[in-house]
Write an enzyme that holds these catalytic residues in place. Structure first.
Site, PDB file in Angstrom:
ATOM      1  N   TYR A  24       0.799  -1.235   0.000  1.00 40.08           N
ATOM      2  CA  TYR A  24       0.000   0.000   0.000  1.00 40.08           C
ATOM      3  C   TYR A  24       0.831   1.284   0.000  1.00 40.08           C
ATOM      4  O   TYR A  24       0.255   2.373  -0.032  1.00 40.08           O
ATOM      5  CB  TYR A  24      -0.939  -0.014   1.214  1.00 40.08           C
ATOM      6  N   HIS A 101      -8.833   1.459  -5.878  1.00 39.10           N
ATOM      7  CA  HIS A 101      -8.019   0.518  -5.105  1.00 39.10           C
ATOM      8  C   HIS A 101      -6.558   0.912  -5.260  1.00 39.10           C
ATOM      9  O   HIS A 101      -6.081   1.097  -6.389  1.00 39.10           O
ATOM     10  CB  HIS A 101      -8.238  -0.915  -5.571  1.00 39.10           C
TER      11      HIS A 101
HETATM   12  O1  CA2 Z   1      -5.938  -1.934  -2.742  1.00 42.66           O
HETATM   13  C1  CA2 Z   1      -6.861  -1.410  -2.094  1.00 42.66           C
HETATM   14  O2  CA2 Z   1      -7.001  -0.202  -1.984  1.00 42.66           O
HETATM   15  C2  CA2 Z   1      -7.830  -2.319  -1.311  1.00 42.66           C
HETATM   16  O3  CA2 Z   1      -9.132  -1.763  -1.444  1.00 42.66           O
HETATM   17  C3  CA2 Z   1      -7.379  -2.278   0.132  1.00 42.66           C
HETATM   18  C4  CA2 Z   1      -8.157  -3.240   1.030  1.00 42.66           C
HETATM   19  C5  CA2 Z   1      -8.209  -4.630   0.436  1.00 42.66           C
HETATM   20  O4  CA2 Z   1      -9.048  -5.474   1.220  1.00 42.66           O
HETATM   21  C6  CA2 Z   1      -8.719  -4.619  -0.997  1.00 42.66           C
HETATM   22  O5  CA2 Z   1      -8.699  -5.939  -1.500  1.00 42.66           O
HETATM   23  C7  CA2 Z   1      -7.855  -3.728  -1.859  1.00 42.66           C
HETATM   24  C8  CA2 Z   1      -7.495  -3.344   2.422  1.00 42.66           C
HETATM   25  C9  CA2 Z   1      -7.268  -2.042   3.106  1.00 42.66           C
HETATM   26  C10 CA2 Z   1      -6.328  -2.265   4.252  1.00 42.66           C
HETATM   27  O6  CA2 Z   1      -5.371  -1.250   4.227  1.00 42.66           O
HETATM   28  C11 CA2 Z   1      -4.222  -1.416   4.965  1.00 42.66           C
HETATM   29  C12 CA2 Z   1      -3.292  -0.443   4.820  1.00 42.66           C
HETATM   30  C13 CA2 Z   1      -2.101  -0.548   5.511  1.00 42.66           C
HETATM   31  C14 CA2 Z   1      -1.886  -1.617   6.341  1.00 42.66           C
HETATM   32  C15 CA2 Z   1      -2.837  -2.594   6.482  1.00 42.66           C
HETATM   33  C16 CA2 Z   1      -4.023  -2.491   5.778  1.00 42.66           C
END
Ligand code: CA2
Length: 145
Positions: A24, A101
């Protein structure tokens, strides 16, 4: 028409910049909200930003947007792959929306390949990192008269 966009970030996106930088990046949620606000300002819009880990809070905010927003930019987090209720809220208010995303969900686990929003989003920006929010704002505002 109101020149305001609702920016919605769903569950766990408050953790941005604290964990999983390989997936991310290192930008925080505050950075994301600034990136979106700057792109919106350049197009003559303001942003109201909301992040919640609770599906009902997201749905209530989407319903409220009916009154004073022209469009919605949403990263639904994991709800992307599970939530008919979120889809129903977005189609129910009938505002154009962009699905964002940060990561490329199509290069990740199979369960991330399906989105309940994919066929009703006016704009989809996937795998462009946090700058994808700016791209989503640009594409979405271009659709608004
Ligand atoms: O890629 C994306 O933006 C997602 O929407 C992010 C979601 C995931 O479940 C989707 O499949 C794709 C997860 C968000 C969690 O974000 C975090 C950021 C930093 C550390 C842990 C989680």
């Amino acid at each position: 028409m109101t020149r305001r966009i609702l920016l919605v970030n769903g569950p766990n996106l408050n953790l941005l910049g604290t964990r999983e930088p390989a997936v991310y990046g290192t930008a925080t949620l505050v950075d994301v909200e600034r990136i979106a606000a700057e792109a919106a300002a350049a197009a003559g819009f303001e942003v109201r930003a909301l992040q919640s880990n609770h599906e009902g809070v997201l749905i209530d905010a989407i319903h409220a947007a009916r009154d004073d927003c022209a469009a919605i930019v949403i990263n639904p987090g994991g709800l992307t792959h599970t939530s008919v209720a979120l889809r129903d809220a977005l189609t129910g208010v009938a505002l154009p929306f962009a699905e964002v995303h940060i990561s490329n969900v199509y290069e990740r686990e199979e369960f991330r390949h399906h989105s309940y929003l994919h066929d009703v989003a006016a704009v989809r920006v996937i795998g462009e990192g946090v700058q994808g929010y700016a791209e989503a704002v640009r594409q979405l505002t271009a659709l608004i008269p």
